[in-house]
Design an enzyme around this catalytic site. Structure first.
Site, PDB file in Angstrom:
ATOM      1  N   SER A 242       0.831  -1.215   0.000  1.00 47.95           N
ATOM      2  CA  SER A 242       0.000   0.000   0.000  1.00 47.95           C
ATOM      3  C   SER A 242       0.862   1.260   0.000  1.00 47.95           C
ATOM      4  O   SER A 242       0.613   2.206  -0.760  1.00 47.95           O
ATOM      5  CB  SER A 242      -0.992   0.005   1.172  1.00 47.95           C
ATOM      6  N   HIS A 272      -2.340  -8.772   1.719  1.00 45.66           N
ATOM      7  CA  HIS A 272      -1.990  -7.542   2.464  1.00 45.66           C
ATOM      8  C   HIS A 272      -3.140  -7.239   3.447  1.00 45.66           C
ATOM      9  O   HIS A 272      -3.473  -8.078   4.275  1.00 45.66           O
ATOM     10  CB  HIS A 272      -1.738  -6.436   1.427  1.00 45.66           C
TER      11      HIS A 272
END
Ligand code: HAX
Length: 436
Positions: A242, A272
């Site tokens: 991210s 993630h």
């Protein structure tokens, strides 16, 4: 200029000069070498990005400006009337200007974010028009991108802004976006899971406390949890998917609404940030299958082995960098031990901590058999009634804004370049091997 912006300007101007000089004098110094396995294996560990706000050590875990999570629990200001958990405002201040703020500083920042928190009506209209089955993360990304209409950076760039002013416009956008995210996230939560029965902000509260209030979960303990949660998920250096996405997109001079929207698209993947919803889903499926919330170790082992045998990963375990239990897991464990140690799902999380690592180690290929941040959060949230697990990654996203947006301010202040690494094809790889 506001007090935080002034400090940021002074510190970033000084570092910009230093980095220019370093680059001029030592630009040819070799800092890292790349192995073939890193090229085909997701660029693991290649040092190739400047990221000021935090550094991740494989054994120690995350350090924000050099401070570990237990240190920050002591040092960062808390809610004035006896709060036990650090305020995320303090962490943002620390990440942005590398100083532990005072109580007055964080109270100023809470007020400042409250003043900037209003979301354009068109954003709500956009969200209201979406398919009822949309995932909350997709809605979150659309909401963030819809707010781009207000980007100061985009407007000033179109008017011909000088590159010396990029940092200023980025700071303003970052502050506005952070201020608005709890309202956006709470709107999504109440819309999807509570028939659009929205709850007004309480301007007397801090950023995380107000978020807890707007979600509609009552009680001081949940406000404390949100302060801790939004602090520990904020940053994990620059290489995670991210943060790296935000860095890449923002390096094109796309504003932070666009780059943070990109970051959230990365966070929405199950390897993630989506792992936090996957963990609790997997635990609930186990208890449903076994018909008990108090499984034996043998039952849990069987469930883990069945998961692996079906070609899936154990969610919440493993990490691309960490090689020890994640201190963010431990921080949540400490919270749960203090507040909710008798909850069955919390006990299952602790049982998994005993049972999973030997099984993953025995596979002989998993580099880190220990729990990561996502292994614990769901069980705590369920305890407070926030059991709509498809929302969990949005909570993570609200927090992640603090790190990646502070870092975007630094990137524009330091004048970092457009990111453009080199790709190669397999023919080139084979040629190198043959030559060697
Ligand atoms: N369960 C089963 N197998 C696992 C595993 C797990 N939890 N973690 C790693 N492995 C496997 C990998 O799939 C890989 O197998 P193959 O060689 O067959 O492809 C092998 O072990 C080596 O992987 P690794 O080098 O140890 O791990 P990576 O750096 O490639 O991947 C991941 C790191 C986090 C993606 C991985 O550990 C994983 O898939 N974990 C489960 C999902 C998860 O919890 N993600 C959240 C991570 C933290 C985070 O970003 N939070 O937002």
């Amino acid at each position: 200029m506001d007090r935080l912006k002034q400090k940021f300007y002074e510190k970033s101007s000084a570092l910009k000069t230093e980095i220019k000089a370093l680059s001029k004098e030592h630009g040819n110094m070799v800092m890292d070498q790349v192995k073939l396995s890193q090229i085909v294996g997701g660029m693991r560990g290649i040092k190739s990005m400047l990221w000021e706000t935090s550094v991740l050590d494989a054994e120690v875990g995350i350090r924000f400006r050099g401070y570990s999570i237990p240190e920050l629990k002591e040092l960062l200001p808390k809610k004035a009337n006896g709060g036990k958990e650090p305020l995320p405002e303090g962490l943002f201040w620390l990440m942005l200007v590398d100083e532990i703020p005072t109580q007055e500083d964080v109270e100023w920042l809470s007020d400042e974010w409250e003043k900037r928190a209003e979301i354009p009506k068109s954003v709500y209209t956009t969200l209201d028009s979406l398919d009822a089955n949309i995932h909350p993360m997709t809605m979150f990304i659309i909401g963030i991108n819809a707010m781009q209409v207000d980007s100061i950076f985009a407007k000033k760039y179109a008017e011909g802004m000088s590159k010396n002013d990029y940092w200023d416009a980025t700071y303003e956008d970052a502050m506005n976006l952070i201020a608005r995210l709890p309202r956006l996230a709470a709107f999504i939560y109440r819309k999807i899971y509570h028939n659009g029965d929205h709850i007004a902000a309480d301007e007397s509260l801090d950023w995380a406390g107000n978020f807890a209030q707007m979600l509609g979960v009552e009680g001081e303990d949940f406000k404390s949890l949100m302060r801790l949660y939004l602090t520990i998920h904020a940053d994990h250096e620059g290489g995670n998917a991210s943060a790296h996405t935000a860095h890449l997109v923002n390096s094109t001079l796309a504003d932070v609404y666009l780059s943070f929207g990109g970051a959230m698209a990365s966070l929405a993947g199950p390897l993630h940030g989506l792992a936090n919803q996957e963990v609790i889903k997997w635990i609930v499926e186990m208890t449903d299958k076994l018909g008990t919330t108090k499984p034996t170790n043998d039952q849990v082992k069987q469930y883990i082995n069945d998961t692996i045998a079906s070609g899936k990963v154990i969610p919440g375990y493993g990490h691309a960098v960490l090689r020890e239990p994640d201190p963010r897991f431990t921080a949540q464990r400490v919270f749960a031990e203090e507040y909710i140690k008798d909850n069955d799902f919390v006990k299952i999380v602790w049982q998994l901590f005993e049972v999973v690592p030997p099984i993953l180690t025995a596979l002989g290929k998993v580099k880190n058999p220990w729990p990561n941040v996502d292994a614990h959060s769901g069980a705590i949230l369920v305890n407070y009634g926030l059991d709509q697990y498809t929302f969990y990654t949005v909570l993570f996203g609200v927090s992640r804004a603090l790190g990646v947006l502070a870092a975007s301010c630094w990137s524009r202040a330091l004048g970092l370049s457009l990111e453009r690494p080199k790709s190669v094809n397999s023919k080139w790889l084979k040629e190198q091997v043959n030559k060697a």
